[in-house]
Design a protein around this motif. Sequence first.
Motif, PDB file in Angstrom:
ATOM      1  N   SER A  37       0.011   3.678   7.750  1.00 46.59           N
ATOM      2  CA  SER A  37       1.241   3.717   6.991  1.00 46.59           C
ATOM      3  C   SER A  37       1.712   2.283   6.796  1.00 46.59           C
ATOM      4  O   SER A  37       1.855   1.553   7.766  1.00 46.59           O
ATOM      5  CB  SER A  37       2.314   4.514   7.743  1.00 46.59           C
ATOM      6  OG  SER A  37       1.881   5.845   7.933  1.00 46.59           O
ATOM      7  N   PRO A  38       1.957   1.859   5.547  1.00 41.65           N
ATOM      8  CA  PRO A  38       2.339   0.476   5.336  1.00 41.65           C
ATOM      9  C   PRO A  38       3.653   0.159   6.013  1.00 41.65           C
ATOM     10  O   PRO A  38       4.582   0.952   6.019  1.00 41.65           O
ATOM     11  CB  PRO A  38       2.450   0.375   3.804  1.00 41.65           C
ATOM     12  CG  PRO A  38       2.653   1.778   3.333  1.00 41.65           C
ATOM     13  CD  PRO A  38       1.908   2.640   4.299  1.00 41.65           C
ATOM     14  N   SER A 142      -4.161  -1.392  -1.575  1.00 41.15           N
ATOM     15  CA  SER A 142      -3.038  -0.638  -2.134  1.00 41.15           C
ATOM     16  C   SER A 142      -1.843  -0.756  -1.192  1.00 41.15           C
ATOM     17  O   SER A 142      -1.948  -1.262  -0.078  1.00 41.15           O
ATOM     18  CB  SER A 142      -3.414   0.837  -2.321  1.00 41.15           C
ATOM     19  OG  SER A 142      -3.650   1.453  -1.063  1.00 41.15           O
ATOM     20  N   LYS A 143      -0.693  -0.289  -1.659  1.00 38.94           N
ATOM     21  CA  LYS A 143       0.534  -0.177  -0.862  1.00 38.94           C
ATOM     22  C   LYS A 143       0.932  -1.512  -0.242  1.00 38.94           C
ATOM     23  O   LYS A 143       1.323  -1.590   0.914  1.00 38.94           O
ATOM     24  CB  LYS A 143       0.376   0.887   0.227  1.00 38.94           C
ATOM     25  CG  LYS A 143       0.071   2.279  -0.322  1.00 38.94           C
ATOM     26  CD  LYS A 143      -0.034   3.314   0.781  1.00 38.94           C
ATOM     27  CE  LYS A 143      -0.337   4.696   0.202  1.00 38.94           C
ATOM     28  NZ  LYS A 143      -0.453   5.717   1.261  1.00 38.94           N
ATOM     29  N   THR A 145       3.140  -4.636   0.683  1.00 34.73           N
ATOM     30  CA  THR A 145       4.547  -4.963   0.908  1.00 34.73           C
ATOM     31  C   THR A 145       4.643  -6.441   1.253  1.00 34.73           C
ATOM     32  O   THR A 145       4.055  -6.889   2.240  1.00 34.73           O
ATOM     33  CB  THR A 145       5.125  -4.121   2.068  1.00 34.73           C
ATOM     34  OG1 THR A 145       4.947  -2.732   1.783  1.00 34.73           O
ATOM     35  CG2 THR A 145       6.600  -4.416   2.260  1.00 34.73           C
ATOM     36  N   GLU A 162      -2.966  -1.739   2.641  1.00 34.82           N
ATOM     37  CA  GLU A 162      -4.037  -0.861   3.086  1.00 34.82           C
ATOM     38  C   GLU A 162      -5.292  -1.139   2.280  1.00 34.82           C
ATOM     39  O   GLU A 162      -5.230  -1.528   1.115  1.00 34.82           O
ATOM     40  CB  GLU A 162      -3.657   0.617   2.905  1.00 34.82           C
ATOM     41  CG  GLU A 162      -2.573   1.110   3.824  1.00 34.82           C
ATOM     42  CD  GLU A 162      -2.295   2.595   3.646  1.00 34.82           C
ATOM     43  OE1 GLU A 162      -3.061   3.248   2.895  1.00 34.82           O
ATOM     44  OE2 GLU A 162      -1.339   3.099   4.238  1.00 34.82           O
TER      45      GLU A 162
END
Length: 216
Positions: A37-38, A142-143, A145, A162
Amino acid sequence: MKRNVRNVVRGAVALALAGAVLTGCGEEEAALSTPASPAKPSQSGATAPAAKGSAVGAAGSACTLPVAFDLAAKWKAKPVEPEAADSPLAGLSKQGPFTMACEMDAKPAGNVGFMRAWTEDAKSGTPRSVLEAFVGANKNASKATYEEIKAGSLPATEVVFETYNKLMDESKQERALAVVTPKGTLVLHLSGLDTQEQTEMLPAYELAKSSMKATP
């Protein structure tokens, strides 16, 4: 069951990674990973500081880089020699405009993973744009932050993201930071066998980040 599979793969990868630097890159990318989970970059989860080992980056160290920083105890650094353009391994040492310059191995410290220093000659631009270019060059990322931070006294940007392993249909969490200096641009990238390995290596990454300074 997943824990048992992870342990088997962890042992196998540890043996495989004892070979060449770029072979190690390939093995890591093909390894088993767990869903991630980011998190915000500042939420590192590192609970205890790493014991300091050698330093890297300055002239005379294992790798000469635009910045110098401390390694955690037992971590081993070695320079990455560029592959010939027609080599089947050439792509493993390039990511967008960045070239892998130094690989810092966590295996002697008990983890399966690496910090890698990627460099580019540009001496201008923002750390954020640098990092976006680095992550954007990875088609499996991806994802992401991003957060503006300080790496030692240097303005920097950090990212948590991720990467997806199509073979295993799994994702893992990774992180990186970027700085721009008068001697060039550097991205420091932390990646483990899976998210758990990355979390266990975070104290070493935080030590490198907090001790970072431009080389003269």
